[in-house]
Design a protein around this motif. Sequence first.
Motif, short mmCIF file in Angstrom:
data_model
loop_
_atom_site.label_atom_id
_atom_site.label_comp_id
_atom_site.label_asym_id
_atom_site.label_seq_id
_atom_site.Cartn_x
_atom_site.Cartn_y
_atom_site.Cartn_z
N VAL A 1 126.30 41.19 -54.09
CA VAL A 1 126.41 41.43 -55.53
C VAL A 1 127.06 40.24 -56.20
N HIS A 2 126.41 39.74 -57.24
CA HIS A 2 126.95 38.63 -58.01
C HIS A 2 127.08 39.05 -59.47
N VAL A 3 128.27 38.93 -60.03
CA VAL A 3 128.48 39.23 -61.44
C VAL A 3 128.22 37.96 -62.23
N ALA A 4 127.24 38.02 -63.12
CA ALA A 4 126.85 36.82 -63.87
C ALA A 4 128.02 36.25 -64.66
N THR A 5 128.12 34.94 -64.64
CA THR A 5 129.18 34.25 -65.38
C THR A 5 128.81 34.16 -66.86
N PRO A 6 129.78 33.86 -67.72
CA PRO A 6 129.46 33.68 -69.15
C PRO A 6 128.36 32.65 -69.37
N GLU A 7 128.38 31.58 -68.58
CA GLU A 7 127.37 30.53 -68.72
C GLU A 7 125.98 31.05 -68.32
N GLU A 8 125.94 31.83 -67.24
CA GLU A 8 124.65 32.41 -66.80
C GLU A 8 124.12 33.41 -67.81
N ASN A 9 125.01 34.23 -68.38
CA ASN A 9 124.58 35.18 -69.40
C ASN A 9 124.07 34.46 -70.64
N ALA A 10 124.72 33.38 -71.01
CA ALA A 10 124.28 32.60 -72.17
C ALA A 10 122.87 32.05 -71.95
N ALA A 11 122.60 31.62 -70.73
CA ALA A 11 121.27 31.07 -70.42
C ALA A 11 120.21 32.17 -70.47
N PHE A 12 120.53 33.34 -69.93
CA PHE A 12 119.59 34.46 -69.99
C PHE A 12 119.32 34.85 -71.45
N LYS A 13 120.39 34.92 -72.25
CA LYS A 13 120.24 35.31 -73.65
C LYS A 13 119.38 34.31 -74.41
N ALA A 14 119.62 33.02 -74.16
CA ALA A 14 118.86 31.97 -74.84
C ALA A 14 117.37 32.05 -74.50
N ALA A 15 117.07 32.44 -73.26
CA ALA A 15 115.67 32.51 -72.84
C ALA A 15 114.98 33.78 -73.32
N MET A 16 115.72 34.90 -73.35
CA MET A 16 115.10 36.20 -73.61
C MET A 16 115.18 36.68 -75.05
N ALA A 17 116.30 36.44 -75.72
CA ALA A 17 116.53 37.03 -77.04
C ALA A 17 115.48 36.66 -78.08
N PRO A 18 115.09 35.39 -78.22
CA PRO A 18 114.09 35.06 -79.24
C PRO A 18 112.76 35.78 -79.02
N ALA A 19 112.34 35.88 -77.76
CA ALA A 19 111.07 36.56 -77.47
C ALA A 19 111.16 38.03 -77.81
N PHE A 20 112.29 38.68 -77.49
CA PHE A 20 112.47 40.09 -77.83
C PHE A 20 112.47 40.28 -79.34
N ALA A 21 113.23 39.45 -80.04
CA ALA A 21 113.35 39.59 -81.50
C ALA A 21 111.98 39.50 -82.16
N GLU A 22 111.16 38.58 -81.69
CA GLU A 22 109.82 38.42 -82.25
C GLU A 22 108.98 39.67 -82.00
N GLY A 23 109.05 40.19 -80.78
CA GLY A 23 108.28 41.38 -80.43
C GLY A 23 108.76 42.61 -81.18
N PHE A 24 110.08 42.77 -81.29
CA PHE A 24 110.65 43.94 -81.97
C PHE A 24 110.27 43.92 -83.45
N ALA A 25 110.31 42.76 -84.07
CA ALA A 25 109.95 42.63 -85.49
C ALA A 25 108.48 42.98 -85.71
N ASP A 26 107.62 42.51 -84.81
CA ASP A 26 106.19 42.80 -84.93
C ASP A 26 105.91 44.29 -84.80
N GLU A 27 106.67 44.96 -83.92
CA GLU A 27 106.40 46.37 -83.62
C GLU A 27 107.01 47.33 -84.65
N THR A 28 108.09 46.92 -85.30
CA THR A 28 108.86 47.89 -86.11
C THR A 28 108.90 47.59 -87.60
N GLY A 29 108.62 46.37 -88.02
CA GLY A 29 108.56 46.04 -89.44
C GLY A 29 109.85 46.32 -90.20
#
Length: 341
Positions: free
Chosen positions: A299-327
């Motif tokens: 088990v590895h608990v993600a570091t702040p730096e690792e979480n920041a990298a995941f957020k940078a990669a995933m958040a924009p794609a989610f935001a675009e999809g959520f906006a398209d789906e929900t208006g």
Amino acid sequence: MTPTKTSSHARSTLSLLAVASATAWMTLPTDAEAATRMRCSHQLPPAHHISKVIDRWAAEVKTLSDGDLDVQVFGSDSLIKANDNILAVAKGDIECAFSLNFQWGKTLPLMNVTVGPYTMSSIEAWKKWPTSEAATFLEERLLKKGVKNVVWMFQTNTSVFTSKGKPLLKPVDFQGLKMRGIGPAFDRGLKAMGATPVAIPGSEVYQALATGVIDTAITDVAAAWSRKYYEVQDHMTVVPVLAAYLHGYVNPGWYDKLTDKDKAALKKAGEDAAAWALEASQEAAANAPAELESKGVKVHVATPEENAAFKAAMAPAFAEGFADETGADGRKLLELVQKLQ
């Protein structure tokens, strides 16, 4: 032979018996007077901490309604399959069910607002959720889709990326992996990291991992334990990437026929169960990593730096999809969620 005459005493006795019989028949319970059946379907296994909260909620509903509501809980997909619960309740095939928010998919994508990467990880925000404007907003939209919400059960703000052979520590590690998806908007974030999302019900993920249908999964850290993922995956990275909740809902037509007393019982039990779920989920999340390690999982608990990298990669794609789906509704709901932070 001369017929025997019935004595006045005998006639009196027979008359009394007839009256007693008629009275007993009239006082037998009718269907209307019997306890109201409330069949509730959900997908969670008995060992899951939220499954235990559902059982406790059911007992509380029976108690508060003085037995008027006969709550019958069917877990582990034993009554209706997870993906069919919503339609079954909306049609009135069963009275009640529980679903994870992301199981609403394209039917009501607003339910996925908390699945946004690192959108609502605060426990303090979740304490406010059941009586919040955001929850009320969703309850109104749920009713338009044919179900009446009766309870919110926070499940997790702590997930794990599971894998076999090596850990998933950065976005590039997902390149080329087949991965259990969560829903359209969230899966955009997985695709942004190079994974191929596959739609699989929670009850079938273990088998899919065991047989190689998928390589990896994301799940609640406590569910990784209760569903025994440790038997088929040997690495897990703990990430506060999404917040998931289970919610209980009933058929509106069935609900409208309840007495005010029984409606009040559902309301009070729902409020109590929301608090129980929050407590149970925090406890399960705290215990699960050590339990998984006891089974040989690294088990590895993600570091702040690792979480920041995941957020940078995933958040924009989610935001675009959520906006398209929900208006416009999606923008409004995000504003209400921000008030809770």
